[in-house]
Scaffold this motif. Structure first.
Motif, short mmCIF file in Angstrom:
data_model
loop_
_atom_site.label_atom_id
_atom_site.label_comp_id
_atom_site.label_asym_id
_atom_site.label_seq_id
_atom_site.Cartn_x
_atom_site.Cartn_y
_atom_site.Cartn_z
N LYS A 51 15.94 5.71 -0.01
CA LYS A 51 16.54 6.67 1.03
C LYS A 51 15.76 7.82 0.95
CE LYS A 51 20.64 7.86 3.55
NZ LYS A 51 22.19 7.36 3.44
N ASN A 52 15.22 8.31 2.11
CA ASN A 52 14.67 9.87 2.10
C ASN A 52 15.64 10.99 2.56
OD1 ASN A 52 14.52 9.90 4.87
ND2 ASN A 52 12.62 8.64 4.84
N SER A 53 15.26 11.96 2.46
CA SER A 53 15.88 13.02 2.58
C SER A 53 16.16 13.21 4.12
CB SER A 53 15.26 14.40 2.15
OG SER A 53 15.28 14.32 0.57
N GLY A 54 15.54 12.52 5.19
CA GLY A 54 15.95 12.68 6.48
C GLY A 54 16.90 11.51 6.81
N GLY A 55 17.24 10.64 5.75
CA GLY A 55 18.32 9.52 6.06
C GLY A 55 17.79 8.09 6.39
N GLY A 56 16.36 8.17 6.23
CA GLY A 56 15.91 6.91 6.56
C GLY A 56 15.65 5.92 5.33
N THR A 57 15.93 4.99 5.52
CA THR A 57 16.37 3.82 4.46
C THR A 57 15.57 2.45 4.48
OG1 THR A 57 17.94 2.49 5.59
CG2 THR A 57 18.79 4.40 4.15
N ASP A 58 15.03 2.13 3.52
CA ASP A 58 13.90 0.85 3.39
C ASP A 58 14.82 -0.08 2.46
OD1 ASP A 58 10.59 0.02 2.36
OD2 ASP A 58 12.05 -0.79 3.76
N TYR A 59 14.88 -1.25 2.60
CA TYR A 59 15.43 -2.12 1.73
C TYR A 59 14.41 -3.55 1.81
CZ TYR A 59 20.26 -0.35 2.42
OH TYR A 59 21.24 0.60 2.32
N ALA A 60 14.65 -4.17 0.58
CA ALA A 60 14.03 -5.51 0.41
C ALA A 60 14.74 -6.59 1.14
CB ALA A 60 13.98 -5.81 -1.07
N ASP A 61 14.02 -7.31 1.61
CA ASP A 61 14.57 -8.45 2.29
C ASP A 61 15.56 -9.25 1.87
OD1 ASP A 61 11.54 -9.34 4.25
OD2 ASP A 61 12.90 -7.76 4.71
N SER A 62 15.34 -9.31 0.48
CA SER A 62 16.32 -10.16 -0.48
C SER A 62 17.68 -9.63 -0.41
CB SER A 62 15.67 -10.69 -1.58
OG SER A 62 15.41 -9.34 -2.17
N VAL A 63 17.85 -8.05 -0.18
CA VAL A 63 19.26 -7.73 -0.49
C VAL A 63 19.85 -7.04 0.79
CG1 VAL A 63 18.19 -6.98 -2.74
CG2 VAL A 63 18.38 -5.19 -0.89
N LYS A 64 19.02 -7.22 1.89
CA LYS A 64 19.69 -6.58 3.24
C LYS A 64 20.88 -7.43 3.47
CE LYS A 64 15.42 -5.50 5.43
NZ LYS A 64 14.20 -5.59 6.46
N GLY A 65 22.00 -6.55 3.70
CA GLY A 65 23.20 -6.81 4.28
C GLY A 65 24.08 -7.09 3.16
N ARG A 66 23.46 -7.15 1.67
CA ARG A 66 24.33 -7.26 0.50
C ARG A 66 24.38 -5.89 -0.22
NH1 ARG A 66 22.66 -10.51 -3.37
NH2 ARG A 66 20.40 -10.39 -2.94
N PHE A 67 23.44 -5.20 -0.22
CA PHE A 67 23.16 -4.06 -0.96
C PHE A 67 23.09 -2.78 -0.11
CE2 PHE A 67 20.77 -5.64 -4.99
CZ PHE A 67 21.80 -6.54 -4.96
N THR A 68 23.95 -1.56 -0.69
CA THR A 68 23.76 -0.50 0.41
C THR A 68 23.50 0.83 -0.41
OG1 THR A 68 25.58 -1.24 1.84
CG2 THR A 68 25.24 1.07 1.95
N ILE A 69 22.60 1.53 0.14
CA ILE A 69 22.00 2.52 -0.64
C ILE A 69 22.69 4.02 -0.12
CG2 ILE A 69 19.87 2.92 0.57
CD1 ILE A 69 18.55 3.80 -2.15
N SER A 70 22.94 4.92 -0.94
CA SER A 70 23.69 6.28 -0.52
C SER A 70 23.19 7.35 -1.33
CB SER A 70 25.12 6.08 -0.29
OG SER A 70 25.67 5.95 -1.54
N ARG A 71 23.15 8.54 -0.74
CA ARG A 71 22.81 9.67 -1.63
C ARG A 71 23.69 10.71 -1.19
NH1 ARG A 71 16.53 11.40 -0.30
NH2 ARG A 71 17.46 13.28 -1.54
N ASP A 72 23.73 11.35 -2.42
CA ASP A 72 24.39 12.79 -2.41
C ASP A 72 23.15 13.76 -2.41
OD1 ASP A 72 25.73 15.28 -2.69
OD2 ASP A 72 27.52 14.40 -3.72
N ASN A 73 22.94 14.31 -1.44
CA ASN A 73 21.60 15.38 -1.50
C ASN A 73 21.86 16.49 -2.30
OD1 ASN A 73 20.08 13.62 0.10
ND2 ASN A 73 20.61 14.57 1.99
N ALA A 74 23.13 17.00 -2.26
CA ALA A 74 23.53 18.34 -2.84
C ALA A 74 23.58 18.26 -4.30
CB ALA A 74 24.69 18.47 -2.26
N MET A 75 23.94 16.85 -4.54
CA MET A 75 23.93 16.90 -6.05
C MET A 75 22.78 15.95 -6.71
SD MET A 75 26.61 18.17 -7.05
CE MET A 75 26.91 17.41 -8.78
N ASN A 76 21.63 15.71 -5.82
CA ASN A 76 20.44 14.76 -6.21
C ASN A 76 20.89 13.56 -6.95
OD1 ASN A 76 18.72 16.92 -5.23
ND2 ASN A 76 18.88 17.95 -7.01
#
Length: 120
Positions: A51-76
């Motif tokens: 997940k980049n700082s602009g909010g864009g995400t990229d997932y491996a096909d094998s985990v799409k729909g099962r895994f979710t990435i999130s970020r706390d930008n303030a806390m790195n």
């Protein structure tokens, strides 16, 4: 000096859930992207999600729909919520960060890895 400290992981039954977290600290000027990679025994390290700082995400096909990435930008900090886990998700999971340490210098950093085992 930049450090990535991971937590989470462990043993879970197929169909279960786990959550990973990774906090970056040290000489950080600006984070470009944070994410997760994994390496299973006998296989190459592969992208899981980023997940980049602009909010864009990229997932491996094998985990799409099962895994979710999130970020706390303030806390790195970056998180990975893993649901509906399968035995093939078994691997060592590595946190990754691409960041600037000043206005011009950037680099890529890795955590020490945390093991995820999906087994009954």
């Amino acid at each position: 000096q930049v450090q990535l400290v991971e937590s989470g992981g462990g043993l879970v039954q197929p169909g279960g859930s786990l959550s990973l977290s990774c906090a970056a600290s040290g000489n950080i000027f600006r984070v470009v992207a944070m994410g997760w990679y994994r390496q299973a025994p006998g296989k190459e390290r592969e992208l899981v999600a980023t997940k980049n700082s602009g909010g864009g995400t990229d997932y491996a096909d094998s985990v799409k729909g099962r895994f979710t990435i999130s970020r706390d930008n303030a806390m790195n900090t970056v998180y990975l919520q893993m649901n509906s886990l399968k035995p093939e998700d078994t691997a060592v999971y590595y946190c990754n960060a691409r960041l600037y340490t000043d206005y011009v210098n950037w680099d890529e950093y890795w955590g020490q890895g945390t093991r995820v085992t999906v087994s009954s």
